[in-house]
Design an enzyme around this catalytic site. Structure first.
Site, PDB file in Angstrom:
ATOM      1  N   GLN A  99     -64.306  75.602 -60.135  1.00  7.46           N
ATOM      2  CA  GLN A  99     -63.257  75.812 -59.128  1.00  7.46           C
ATOM      3  C   GLN A  99     -63.184  74.596 -58.198  1.00  7.46           C
ATOM      4  O   GLN A  99     -64.117  74.325 -57.453  1.00  7.46           O
ATOM      5  CB  GLN A  99     -63.558  77.072 -58.319  1.00  7.46           C
ATOM      6  CG  GLN A  99     -62.587  77.360 -57.198  1.00  7.46           C
ATOM      7  CD  GLN A  99     -63.105  78.445 -56.276  1.00  7.46           C
ATOM      8  OE1 GLN A  99     -64.311  78.671 -56.205  1.00  7.46           O
ATOM      9  NE2 GLN A  99     -62.234  79.113 -55.569  1.00  7.46           N
ATOM     10  N   SER A 153     -62.585  73.741 -52.389  1.00  4.11           N
ATOM     11  CA  SER A 153     -63.106  73.227 -51.115  1.00  4.11           C
ATOM     12  C   SER A 153     -63.153  71.702 -51.099  1.00  4.11           C
ATOM     13  O   SER A 153     -63.362  71.051 -52.125  1.00  4.11           O
ATOM     14  CB  SER A 153     -64.515  73.766 -50.864  1.00  4.11           C
ATOM     15  OG  SER A 153     -64.486  75.158 -50.657  1.00  4.11           O
ATOM     16  N   SER A 157     -69.530  74.696 -57.986  1.00  2.82           N
ATOM     17  CA  SER A 157     -70.519  75.273 -58.893  1.00  2.82           C
ATOM     18  C   SER A 157     -70.126  74.993 -60.337  1.00  2.82           C
ATOM     19  O   SER A 157     -68.955  75.094 -60.706  1.00  2.82           O
ATOM     20  CB  SER A 157     -70.618  76.786 -58.686  1.00  2.82           C
ATOM     21  OG  SER A 157     -70.958  77.099 -57.364  1.00  2.82           O
ATOM     22  N   GLU A 174     -62.577  86.428 -56.525  1.00  5.82           N
ATOM     23  CA  GLU A 174     -63.874  85.799 -56.277  1.00  5.82           C
ATOM     24  C   GLU A 174     -64.734  86.665 -55.379  1.00  5.82           C
ATOM     25  O   GLU A 174     -65.936  86.854 -55.642  1.00  5.82           O
ATOM     26  CB  GLU A 174     -63.667  84.431 -55.623  1.00  5.82           C
ATOM     27  CG  GLU A 174     -64.960  83.726 -55.262  1.00  5.82           C
ATOM     28  CD  GLU A 174     -64.739  82.390 -54.572  1.00  5.82           C
ATOM     29  OE1 GLU A 174     -65.620  81.525 -54.661  1.00  5.82           O
ATOM     30  OE2 GLU A 174     -63.681  82.220 -53.937  1.00  5.82           O
ATOM     31  N   GLU A 226     -67.433  83.869 -41.312  1.00  4.10           N
ATOM     32  CA  GLU A 226     -66.499  83.859 -40.180  1.00  4.10           C
ATOM     33  C   GLU A 226     -65.063  84.069 -40.644  1.00  4.10           C
ATOM     34  O   GLU A 226     -64.288  84.829 -40.052  1.00  4.10           O
ATOM     35  CB  GLU A 226     -66.624  82.528 -39.426  1.00  4.10           C
ATOM     36  CG  GLU A 226     -67.932  82.340 -38.681  1.00  4.10           C
ATOM     37  CD  GLU A 226     -69.083  81.958 -39.583  1.00  4.10           C
ATOM     38  OE1 GLU A 226     -70.230  81.930 -39.113  1.00  4.10           O
ATOM     39  OE2 GLU A 226     -68.841  81.664 -40.782  1.00  4.10           O
TER      40      GLU A 226
END
Length: 392
Positions: free
Chosen positions: A111, A114, A146, A229, A362
């Site tokens: 993926q 990020s 990952s 996910e 968060e």
């Protein structure tokens, strides 16, 4: 409508035609996919039969009893849990052909979401994709990826229009990790492993035929990925005392010299919470059988991260100095994370990442507050500002 009896009949036919004891593992998995018994709720021709999702357990039980191989789902969790449902929902017929090699595990997926400057605020990503004819030229950097070192394919989101607000200018792609310009570098973690990676994309050319969804609609497509996910991470199926609580409970029973009243009370509390989370996950999967995953998965992932960290902390404290021991600090590139099969020190260190991966706690708290509880949204000053005008 395909029912349990029909699935048992089809499974018996598969086993008769391809006996697990004498059939090559990969050949068996391919035959299972072609028979529609891979994920029964998928359409015919794509590994399924259009049956109810809940009936997958019928097939799995029959195959397990016969000693049939599985597709080692932990090795390709991103592909199975995130890429596949997104491709199923938004992919073209050509793109859906990738599902067979994905399910059998022949091709691992990763993926590319990020970025160094856009993790929690994923929509602020800066990786650019510029169209040149029937191709897109992609430049940027992704991080915390990952399985990138094992992956053949990646799900990728990139900015295709910097002149509109950040959520509106993103497009979703399928990226071949073997293409020129894709560079994977290991990120060594506190555990000593390098299961994560940073990925550099330099003039990577992606055909428009590998675009998933419409141009500029990547954020909506990505929500399907992210919802799946969180369910995949926080809502995995576990037996009683499965996961982190298992090794701690085992140590408590076998090592009476480690017991104290305070630790006993804390263990009881965490055992109950782990069991509540497990049963809640079962209910969530029952809801998934009736539709698409929703924001409730964020709550499950929150509970998963908190419990893992508290349970592993209790285990280290219970074991004392022994709990700090860790058998292997060498640089390794694992295909999957193994929480239960490692030492207490490893579990304690690795669980720290649970509140970051799959969406920070968060961010997930905001999702639960706004989309589950219906609380007012936090003020957003960047809602109507073009991405290029945002301060970075």
């Amino acid at each position: 409508m395909t029912d349990a009896a029909e699935l048992k009949r089809r499974t018996a036919q598969l086993l008769a035609a391809h006996p697990p004891a004498t059939t090559d593992r990969l050949d068996f998995l391919r035959a299972r996919f072609d028979a529609g018994l891979a994920w029964v709720h998928y359409p015919e021709g794509l590994g399924g039969l259009g049956a109810a999702r809940s009936l997958q357990a019928v097939v799995d039980a029959e195959l397990e009893a016969a000693g049939a191989p599985d597709n080692d789902p932990r090795r390709n969790g991103i592909g199975l849990g995130m890429a596949a449902p997104t491709i199923l929902k938004y992919g073209t017929e050509e793109q859906k052909r990738l599902l067979r090699s994905l399910w059998t595990g022949e091709e691992v997926w990763c993926q590319l979401f990020s970025e160094p400057g856009a993790g929690s605020d994923l929509a602020a990503l800066g990786t650019r994709a510029v169209r040149e004819g029937d191709q897109w030229v992609v430049n940027g950097q992704k991080v915390w990826t990952s399985s990138a070192h094992n992956a053949r394919w990646a799900i990728l989101i990139a900015r295709t229009d910097p002149d509109v607000p950040k959520h509106a200018g993103i497009t979703y792609f399928l990226c071949d990790m073997t293409d020129p310009g894709v560079e994977v570098r290991p990120l060594r973690q506190i555990t000593g492993e390098a299961e994560f990676n940073e990925v550099f994309l330099t003039d990577v050319r992606i055909p428009d035929s590998r675009r998933l969804g419409e141009i500029g609609d990547g954020w909506r497509v990505a929500q399907t990925t992210l919802n799946n996910e969180r369910v995949a991470i926080g809502g995995m199926r576990l037996p009683r005392e499965g996961g982190m609580i298992g090794p701690v409970s085992k140590t408590w029973r076998e090592r009476p010299e480690l017991r104290t009243h305070d630790l006993h009370q804390r263990l009881l509390k965490l055992w109950v919470e782990a069991e509540v989370a497990r049963l809640t996950g079962e209910r969530l999967r029952q809801q998934l059988a009736l539709g698409q995953p929703g924001p409730e998965g964020a709550g499950m992932k929150l509970a998963f991260a908190r419990l893992n960290q508290e349970i592993s902390g209790l285990e280290v404290e219970m074991r004392g100095e022994e709990g700090l021991l860790y058998d292997d600090w060498t640089m390794r590139r694992p295909e999957m994370v193994d929480f239960v099969g490692r030492d207490a020190g490893y579990r304690y260190l690795r669980s720290k990442g649970n509140s970051i991966e799959g969406g920070t706690s968060e961010v997930l708290l905001n999702i639960v507050a706004e989309r589950v509880l219906g609380l007012p949204s936090e003020p957003r000053t960047d809602k109507d500002v073009a991405w290029k005008d945002l301060s970075r």
